[in-house]
Design a protein around this motif. Structure first.
Motif: not given
Length: 446
Positions: A204-211, A239-250
């Motif tokens: 309940g304290t975690i907004a997001a997991i960024m990978i 209810g955690i937001v899943f953020i995909a950092d695709e800056v390099m892989s996209g």
């Protein structure tokens, strides 16, 4: 025109370079580039196996993209982000149409660091929570929040950073933190570890997991099948937001529009930059799922950038996406990885005892170099500098002397040529690397 010696002198006197000791930095004076090549003021050509900073996905000076930027400059160079303009709208539509799942709104930034900064803010505002989980082997940018999210040593000089960032270990079978024997075990144990971190931190304290779906600068770490889907399920359950950092892989780097497409995983937010227009003009952004975007339907989003969705960057993106489709570059990149780069690197590894592991996909590969294959001792220590880093510095110089510009990081050689590089050019570059690796072989234990 200014001659090269004057350019170098003025650069040394007035340009403050990133990630560099200013007194000793002597950059190459670049005179031009085309396709997969660039050259210096003396006409010496280099095959670009780094895509500069892994962004020149469509290659240098692609005619259609250059013409689109020129045409847009003639028509209208810039307009404030609170206005609408045809090229900005079209860039957003094209990106949204290629985004995974139902993600369909684009917040434009100037680059990748600003993308991760704003994704962080969006997740916190959308959930009302403050913690963000990121991996130790990660890089998310150099601005204040992004560098805190980063899990590697470039973060250290900027600490203490923003509060609320918690780190975990992602999958990395070759140096498994979970004592796994195979990829299946590595994925399962890495997921169990992440679930335990979530539990101990309080869901309940975690907004997001960024990978980073495929970890970039920290090793070209391709996740085991099922890992990203497991992260998606974990986020959904809490209810955690899943953020995909695709800056390099996209945008083609992994042979897909986005790396997550390879595993049919749909994040809540996707960060992009680099390959969206191959750096022809600064552009990045965040692609939002509807349930995130709707949080700001009646309340203003408290963030923005003066040059958000700059018209020249958007024009380059529209042309680049069009060229990718017209030239079948995604399929070409997949074939390049499967039929040329992967097999050629495997053969190269058989010839050189310094190569501990080959890994990658598309136009995104790494050789991990070791002193001893049995112990897997890295060729240079973690975060090596000075004399400790000399073996990799010597390898870098050996490549450059032969006309190859490599991407060297820690004890690894990353192979990341433009996605438009031909098979013949790749084989030429790998033949040069084959010769240069004898330098690393000379440091073998025993």
């Amino acid at each position: 025109m200014t001659d090269a010696s004057t350019t170098a002198a003025v650069d040394h006197r007035h340009v403050f370079h990133s990630w560099s000791a200013q007194g000793s930095h002597r950059p190459l004076v670049v005179a031009g580039a085309e396709g997969s090549w660039f050259w210096d003021e003396h006409g010496r050509r280099y095959l670009d196996f780094a895509s500069q900073l892994v962004y020149a996905n469509i290659g240098h000076q692609h005619p259609a993209v250059v013409e689109a930027v020129v045409a847009q400059a003639r028509d209208l160079v810039t307009i404030a982000p609170f206005h609408a303009h045809a090229v900005r709208s079209e860039a957003a539509r094209l990106i949204a149409d290629r985004a995974p799942g139902d993600l369909d709104r684009v917040f434009f930034t100037n680059g990748g660091a600003e993308a991760t900064e704003n994704a962080l803010r969006m997740a916190r505002l959308a959930t009302g929570r403050h913690k963000i989980l990121t991996a130790y082997r990660s890089y998310h940018g150099a601005t204040a929040g992004a560098i805190t999210l980063t899990g590697e040593p470039r973060r250290w000089p900027s600490e203490p950073g923003i509060p609320g960032v918690v780190r975990f270990f992602g999958p990395y079978l070759y140096r498994s933190s979970f004592h796994a024997a195979n990829a299946g075990e590595e994925g399962e144990r890495a997921l169990a570890h992440l679930a335990e971190v979530v539990e101990l931190e309080g869901p309940g304290t975690i907004a997001a997991i960024m990978i980073e779906p495929v970890v970039g600068t920290n090793g070209i770490l391709v996740p085991p099948d099922g890992y990203l889907a497991g992260v998606r399920d974990l986020c959904t359950a809490h209810g955690i937001v899943f953020i995909a950092d695709e800056v390099m892989s996209g945008f083609g780097r992994c042979g897909e529009w986005f790396a997550v497409d390879r595993w049919n995983v749909v994040p809540d937010l996707v960060c992009f930059a680099k390959g969206v227009n191959s750096g022809y003009a600064p552009l990045g952004g965040v692609i939002l799922a509807p349930h995130i975007a709707e949080r700001f339907a009646r309340q203003p989003y408290p963030g923005g950038l003066t040059y958000s969705g700059h018209l020249l960057g958007c024009a380059a993106a529209v042309a680049s996406i069009g060229a990718f489709e017209a030239e079948g570059i995604l399929a070409r990149t997949r074939r390049l990885g499967e039929e040329v780069i992967g097999p050629e690197l495997a053969a190269l590894a058989r010839r050189h005892p310094c190569v501990g592991e080959v890994r990658g996909l598309g136009a995104f590969w790494a050789l991990e170099l070791v002193r001893d294959r049995g112990t897997r001792e890295p060729l240079v220590p973690f975060n090596a500098t000075g004399p400790d880093a000399r073996p990799m510095a010597a390898l870098t110089e050996a490549c450059r002397q032969r006309g190859l510009w490599p991407f060297i990081q820690s004890n690894r050689v990353h192979i990341a040529p433009p996605c438009t590089t031909t098979a013949q050019e790749v084989r030429l570059g790998l033949a040069i690397l084959d010769e240069a690796l004898t330098v690393a072989d000379s440091h073998q234990a025993g």
